[in-house]
Scaffold this active site. Structure first.
Site, PDB file in Angstrom:
ATOM      1  CG  ASP A 265      46.910  28.900  33.146  1.00 22.29           C
ATOM      2  OD1 ASP A 265      47.753  28.154  33.681  1.00 22.29           O
ATOM      3  OD2 ASP A 265      46.744  30.082  33.484  1.00 22.29           O
ATOM      4  CD  GLU A 467      52.658  42.362  45.701  1.00 26.66           C
ATOM      5  OE1 GLU A 467      51.730  43.069  45.285  1.00 26.66           O
ATOM      6  OE2 GLU A 467      53.854  42.724  45.686  1.00 26.66           O
TER       7      GLU A 467
END
Length: 715
Positions: A265, A467
């Site tokens: 990542d 969100e």
């Protein structure tokens, strides 16, 4: 030697010489491993290291162009301009239709190939315009607070695994020689918040939950041939995921025999020495990552520090060759070193991007994703003959963000006002008003106009700024996460005011990527539809459902809890008390729930055997009858209830099938559950075990529904 033969030999010499001069790595007839080995012999150590980062450098002398590995395609080619925008991943999971999802990812890879062909044809080597996609996100949506849960296929490992593999299959294509695009299973592993602490969080978990819940989908996708796996930011049991010998070396590479490449990542290697602080410096991190199994870095750490690790004696040149071999294999599979004409995807162009067929598919997926949660008085579907005036109100009625979710492309979208207006035609009256903002709980608009309309459609809820990922969801109170299940207070106050001032029909449409408090909405509305973030055709798909062109058929891929007090602490990764598999308390809606405009009856058409063993398959056939007056889809869900053994799930999805049943008609559905799928992890012996005892096969429309129950024994 006869003159004629000598002439023919001389004539052949130039062609033979040319063939010998062509490097082996450019010979498409050679095996990929042979070509990779040849290319490695031609690269210097410095050049090899320059290829270990996501922004890999060109090697002009060998004809290797620069390439940016970082590309996104969560629900359409993302961040790369015009592309078809499908519903957000959580919405696509709500279709319970893996065949449809494969069609979606097939379209995505077609558009990706076209955009790659067009951009590279102009000499452009751009980020987000390549063919190596960092998707799908198959983390388990274990806690409703996680902002990135919208990117997943929900809380259930089985559903996630089947939807995930379908996506990978479509994205990578079915050509025997070439990948259409490369997919990546992420984030490996045990990664689902808290978002604000993801760069330093340590997930503590025992091997039973690890194997049965968090690794299940990764194993299934690896077995299905996913080309790449992305290691996560966090630690698992004190080991940073991207230097974890347990997760990478022991499980992924040795036990599962993964043959693709491992990518980090973005910035995960920097986290290891800066935030996890498990190693003294970045040079040790570089060595540990390569030796654990990392092949590609989404940062510049490997490019900057691998040479230093070699000089310190922490890495050997063979270690670097092993890492680079993995990414080179992917590039060869994509056809990067071959004549473009050999590749079946080389001719895709502008007409393969966002065309009419792709737009129609986006509409169909959005139709199947939306979940009808309330329709007590059967006011839906609406009759266009009966109702002639409509008021569309709400903060999300024209919101671009509420349609496209996160990780999206750009292009023409049909919002909810536009979809409803087009559906009713010019002979009906439609008005629109924003109605409320996201904060003010006392000042509202459109109330009087709503009183003059036959039907009010109120579109409210969340958007990806409330969100999502850390940094992207900039209005989220929890650093990307939510602190509660509540919708904006101003939206609820507005809906309450609408209800108090008028007695005509109100239909609430909720946009969100997660579990939200629908009870707060349902008390003020005659019907409630959960639209998720439905993509570019969200407005048309909603209208199709409102006016009965299609029956709603989406089903919740996660539990809608009554309260966050019903679930464990957010940082607790144990599965006890979480999801329908281990939670039996009060809910708003159970996993798998979704209403239809009709009713379905199930009838047994076969019987189970008395006993089964590991090599068997539990196979059972039912008839599904549509007892209503509208053609509709049903999603048959098959759950297994296990013997009463410690830490067994309460029940567990093990098969599902979407079927279309015409009004008054019936169709047969056969459910197959391999008995090996019923094995559970034995903590003591550290292996999979089939537990003998009494089992139940439960068929229904959701996890709390029991239309057909059949008992069987496992020996």
């Amino acid at each position: 030697m006869p003159m004629k033969l000598r002439y023919l030999l001389l004539l052949a010499l130039p062609f033979g010489a040319f063939a010998q001069s062509q490097p082996v790595y450019k010979d498409a007839n050679k095996a990929i491993d042979v070509r990779v080995k040849d290319l490695l012999t031609k690269l210097t150590l410095e050049e090899k290291i320059s290829l270990l980062g996501y922004n890999s450098k060109a090697v002009p002398r060998l004809g290797i162009p620069a390439y940016n590995w970082w590309n996104e395609a969560l629900h359409g080619v993302a961040r790369a301009g015009e592309a078809t925008i499908f519903p957000q991943a959580i919405g696509m999971a709500a279709t319970f239709n893996d065949d449809l999802l494969k069609q979606v990812s097939t379209v995505i890879s077609t558009e990706a190939r076209a955009k790659y062909n067009l951009s590279t044809g102009l000499g452009r080597r751009l980020q987000y315009m390549g063919l190596t996609f960092w998707t799908p996100n198959i983390n388990i949506f274990r806690d409703p607070r996680w902002g990135r849960g919208q990117e997943t296929y929900g809380e259930d490992p089985f559903l996630t695994s089947r939807m995930g593999r379908a996506f990978v299959t479509g994205l990578q294509g079915d050509d025997p020689h070439y990948l259409k695009a490369s997919a990546t299973a992420k984030h490996y592993a045990v990664h689902s918040g808290p978002e604000a602490g993801r760069h330093e969080f340590n997930a503590i978990i025992d091997e039973k939950d690890l194997r049965e819940t968090y690794l299940y989908s990764f194993k299934y996708l690896v077995d299905g041939g996913v080309e790449s796996v992305m290691c996560a930011y966090n630690r698992v049991n004190n080991e940073p995921c991207c230097t974890s010998n347990t997760l990478l070396r022991d499980i992924l590479l040795k036990e599962w025999q993964f043959k693709g490449h491992v990518v980090t990542d973005c910035g995960a290697l920097d986290d290891i020495y800066l935030r996890h602080k498990t190693t003294p410096d970045q040079v040790v991190v570089a060595a540990d990552a390569i030796k654990a199994g990392v092949d590609l870095d989404c940062s510049t750490l490997l490019q900057n520090d691998v040479m230093k690790a070699v000089q310190r004696g922490l890495l050997k040149k063979a270690d670097i060759d092993k890492a680079l071999s993995a990414t080179l294999r992917t590039q060869f599979k994509l056809g990067f070193y071959d004549d473009a004409k050999l590749n079946p995807y080389h001719a895709y162009g502008a007409d393969s991007v966002h065309n009419a067929q792709h737009i129609e598919l986006a509409r169909r997926v959005a139709q199947q994703s939306m979940v009808l949660l309330k329709n007590d008085k059967n006011i839906l579907p609406l009759s266009k003959q009966k109702y002639s005036s409509y008021m569309v109100v709400g903060p999300n009625a024209t919101s671009y963000d509420a349609l496209v979710g996160n990780y999206h492309g750009t292009g023409k979208v049909i919002n909810f006002v536009e979809g409803i207006t087009a559906a009713v035609g010019p002979a009906a009256r439609v008005e629109y008003d924003l109605g409320a903002d996201n904060r003010d709980t006392t000042h509202f608009g459109g109330i009087w106009a709503a009183g003059n309309a036959d039907v009010t459609i109120a579109v409210l809820g969340l958007s990806p700024v409330n969100e999502g990922e850390e940094g992207d969801a900039f209005l989220a109170a929890g650093g990307g996460d939510r602190l509660n299940l509540e919708l904006p207070a101003s939206h609820i106050a507005f809906l309450k005011k609408l209800r108090s001032d008028m007695k005509k029909l109100i239909i609430a449409v909720v946009t969100a990527g997660s579990d939200v408090n629908i009870d707060a909405v349902a008390q003020y509305a005659d019907a409630v539809i959960l639209a998720w973030y439905p993509g570019e055709q969200g407005g048309n798909a909603l209208a199709d459902i409102l006016f009965g062109d299609v029956s709603p058929s989406g089903h919740l891929p996660l539990t809608f809890y009554k309260s966050l007090s019903n679930v464990p602490d957010y940082k607790n990764y144990n599965m006890a008390g979480r999801t329908y598999r281990y939670y039996n308390g009060p809910v708003q809606y159970p996993f798998g729930f979704g209403l239809s405009y009709t009713k379905f009856e199930y009838a047994s058409k076969s019987e189970l055997k008395l006993g089964y063993t590991l090599k068997d398959t539990v196979s059972f056939t039912i008839a599904v009858k549509n007892t209503g007056n509208i053609n509709a889809d049903e999603v048959v869900q098959a759950y297994i209830q296990y013997p009463q053994v410690e830490r067994m799930p309460l029940k567990e999805l093990k098969a599902f099938k979407r079927v279309t049943v015409n009004k008054g008609g019936e169709t047969t559905v056969t459910i197959n559950v391999p008995v090996k799928e019923l094995q559970k992890w034995d903590l003591y012996h550290r292996e999979w075990k089939l537990y003998a005892g009494d089992y139940k096969l439960i068929l229904g429309s959701n996890s709390a529904d029991e239309k057909v129950v059949k008992e069987f024994k496992v020996k």
